[in-house]
Scaffold this active site. Structure first.
Site, mmCIF file in Angstrom:
data_model
loop_
_atom_site.group_PDB
_atom_site.id
_atom_site.type_symbol
_atom_site.label_atom_id
_atom_site.label_comp_id
_atom_site.label_asym_id
_atom_site.label_seq_id
_atom_site.Cartn_x
_atom_site.Cartn_y
_atom_site.Cartn_z
ATOM 1 N N GLU A 183 0.976 -1.089 -0.035
ATOM 2 C CA GLU A 183 0.015 -0.126 -0.036
ATOM 3 C C GLU A 183 0.768 1.367 -0.053
ATOM 4 O O GLU A 183 0.461 2.189 0.678
ATOM 5 C CB GLU A 183 -0.942 -0.017 1.250
ATOM 6 C CG GLU A 183 -1.893 -1.108 1.064
ATOM 7 C CD GLU A 183 -2.869 -1.371 2.490
ATOM 8 O OE1 GLU A 183 -3.978 -1.552 2.172
ATOM 9 O OE2 GLU A 183 -2.346 -0.577 3.413
ATOM 10 N N GLU A 267 -6.911 -7.232 -1.976
ATOM 11 C CA GLU A 267 -7.566 -7.127 -0.742
ATOM 12 C C GLU A 267 -9.037 -7.026 -1.045
ATOM 13 O O GLU A 267 -9.363 -5.808 -1.291
ATOM 14 C CB GLU A 267 -6.923 -6.142 0.098
ATOM 15 C CG GLU A 267 -5.612 -6.433 0.796
ATOM 16 C CD GLU A 267 -5.242 -5.528 1.815
ATOM 17 O OE1 GLU A 267 -5.849 -4.630 2.368
ATOM 18 O OE2 GLU A 267 -3.935 -5.757 2.096
#
Length: 629
Positions: A183, A267
């Site tokens: 991320e 995710e």
């Protein structure tokens, strides 16, 4: 249809995975022609995230079988750097930390493995996976193109490769992909004080470290689609977090990956994280099933985050940050409202996902394995208590003119008692704006109040008489694991203590209480240990250690009921099973049956608030995770 044949092929080939140190049957995996290719055939990855570090190793195989029974073909896991490098170059890969064994079991169960080694992870884990001691290294700047930081990340990555490099699919193992950083585009968007070219330089260097170490399977990044600009790396597959719009997903991936797929949501959230003092989130099972079907119909690979959450044992839970609360500590439970519960049970969400995957699969999905048995212990007698303040005051202190942080005391987790004697009386507003994170305040051993970073409660009125001692017992509730504040993660008291805006300097004494091991009252002087209930009334309001021994004729999973307690931690047979706090929403602590003994067992409870003395505690068969007080 294309999806059915591809999904079938993956299960067909994975059935031949056989491990004995290194697999005997080698396969290939590559990203080519806009597809994931397994032995040259296009396949889709349908993965479930599950962290070995949050599950006792005795349960790993059962949880893998649960993933298979849901219809998944892969397992993804983070690797938490601080879980393994306890102190600089002091490594632990044994027992519940045996990552290589976890990966081998996945292969034996016919699952492929997606590895997410960071070095930054997030994951509601303490410090996002960074070792606390990095903050003690001179010149260190976290998560940027900094020589000291990159030196330490390279040591970690090389050591990790030594542990599990032989389990890549290129060597006959089940590891098919490895993630670069995590991320990072999100971090870039939050740290605009750092030039974009430096961000990109750092991210590329992490990729180069992975390659130099020997990772030679396909690499990928993971970010929100709107954050690919900051997180994508040339030649590395970008995957999306939380993206439900398939057109957006394809557009973003094509832009950063040569106008072609494959397309993966790395995710896909069937649940969500939970904080202390806040409602436990719940996500509707039918919505998750519908979104899963959209992915299945459109040949979109996905990874359920989390498929099974598990538990933040000990001091491993992290925290989030916002201006309203300053810190939002994560629960001990990492149930996550996931399809497989904290204790490994199939939930209605599990059943919904299994049903929708069955509609598209041309193979037999295995039966759901039976859950482990549960037991209830109606009463565990607490027979002894220890006076923590008295115990600490008999230990050797560290002295300083100002309070020292945990890191300056060379302590990562647990508690520190800050003590200051006053020869003259003083009264007014006590200000501990540098509190990280929670404190109980005493004068001459008597509790006078609490301070709490979550509620931005840093001040209280105080009256210190002549020749008296002020004591502040501080708890580290977990370092921030996400966002720009991750670089400001020191614990304890990090700035001067003030009374009436006057800095209190000189003669501070600090007593460390790391709680790395369960306290043993047998090793404490008898005048600090009392039988229950005799002579314990004088301990009310003080931090104390409770101890009890109990016998079991059978063992099984169970949940310790802490609803009527205050705040603290619990050890079962020497294992720290985590924090409790009466504010909720979590009111029970999961105890795996494999950590209990037939015959004698020992419980130790460190209770910080101790507003009401206890003589027993009990367990129940079902968890309580959504009861706020």
């Amino acid at each position: 249809m294309k999806f059915k044949s591809a999904f079938y092929l993956l299960f067909f080939f994975s059935a031949f995975l056989s491990f004995d140190g290194v697999a005997q049957n080698k396969h290939t995996f590559e990203i080519k022609q806009g597809n994931f290719l397994y032995d040259g055939k296009a396949i889709q990855i349908h993965s479930g995230e599950m962290h070995y570090s949050r599950i006792p190793h005795q349960y790993w195989r059962h949880r893998m079988q649960m993933l298979k029974a849901m219809g998944l073909n892969s397992v993804a896991t983070y690797v938490f750097w601080n879980h393994h490098e306890i102190l600089p170059e002091q490594w632990d890969f044994e027992g519940d930390k045996n990552l290589a064994e976890y990966i081998k079991i996945a292969g034996e169960e016919g699952l492929l493995v997606v590895l997410r080694p960071g070095p930054y992870a997030c994951a509601e884990w303490e410090f996002g996976g960074y070792p606390w001691w990095l903050q003690n290294i001179s010149g260190m700047e976290l998560r940027r193109d900094n020589p000291e930081f990159l030196k330490r990340t390279e040591i970690y990555i090389n050591r990790l490769f030594k542990e599990i490099g032989h389990l890549q699919i290129t060597n006959g193992g089940p590891v098919i992909m490895v993630q670069v950083e995590n991320e990072f585009g999100s971090y870039v968007s939050q740290r605009k004080d750092i030039p974009l070219n430096e961000h990109r330089s750092y991210n590329a260097k992490i990729k180069d470290q992975l390659v130099r170490a020997g990772f030679n399977v396909p690499l990928f990044t993971s970010d929100g689609t709107w954050l690919f600009e900051g997180g994508a790396i040339d030649g590395v597959l970008p995957t999306a977090n939380g993206e439900g719009n398939i057109l957006n997903l394809k557009k973003a991936v094509d832009q950063y990956h040569g106008n072609k797929g494959p397309y993966m949501v790395a995710e896909f959230y069937p649940g969500w994280l939970a904080h202390w003092a806040e409602p436990h989130p719940a996500i509707d099972a039918s919505n998750i099933a519908r979104q899963t079907e959209e992915y299945l119909k459109n040949d979109i690979s996905f990874n359920l985050y989390m498929a099974h959450g598990g538990t933040n044992w000990g001091f491993t839970s992290g925290a989030n940050y916002d201006k309203k609360h300053d810190i939002q500590p994560d629960l001990t439970s990492y149930d996550y409202d996931a399809p497989i519960s904290e204790a490994g049970w199939a939930t209605p969400k599990f059943d919904s996902l299994r049903a929708v995957i069955k509609k598209y699969a041309q193979y037999d999905i295995p039966d759901i394995p039976a859950p482990f048995s549960t037991i209830e212990i109606p009463s565990i007698k607490l027979t002894r208590v220890g006076d923590v303040l008295s115990i600490l005051e008999k230990q050797k202190s560290v002295q300083s003119t100002t309070p020292l942080t945990f890191e300056q005391l060379n302590q990562g987790y647990g508690y520190v008692l800050y003590s200051r004697k006053f020869n003259q009386p003083i009264s007014g507003t006590l200000d501990v704006s540098g509190l990280r994170d929670y404190a109980v305040v005493y004068i001459n051993g008597e509790k006078v109040g609490e301070l709490n970073r979550y509620y931005n409660n840093y001040t209280m009125e105080i009256d210190v008489p002549f020749n008296s001692t002020l004591e502040i017992l501080v708890e580290n509730m977990g370092r921030i694991n996400y966002g720009p504040e991750i670089v400001n993660n020191k614990k304890g008291i990090i700035s001067p203590v003030k009374i009436n805006n006057i800095e209190i300097e000189g003669n501070w004494e600090m007593y460390t209480l790391p709680m790395q091991e369960a306290p043993d009252l047998d090793n404490i002087k008898k005048n600090d240990v009392f039988n229950v209930p005799a002579k314990t009334k004088q301990l009310q309001g003080k931090p104390i250690i409770y101890e009890g021994v109990f016998d079991l004729s059978e063992v099984g999973d169970t949940f310790l009921d802490m609803e009527n307690w205050g705040k603290g931690i619990v050890f079962i047979n020497g294992i720290n099973i985590g924090r409790y706090w009466h504010v909720g929403p979590q009111q029970t602590l999961f105890i795996p049956g494999v950590w209990l003994n037939k015959g004698s067992n020992k419980i130790v409870i460190f209770e910080q608030i101790n507003s009401e003395l206890k003589s027993e505690v009990k367990t129940v068969k079902t968890p309580v995770l959504n009861k706020l007080k």
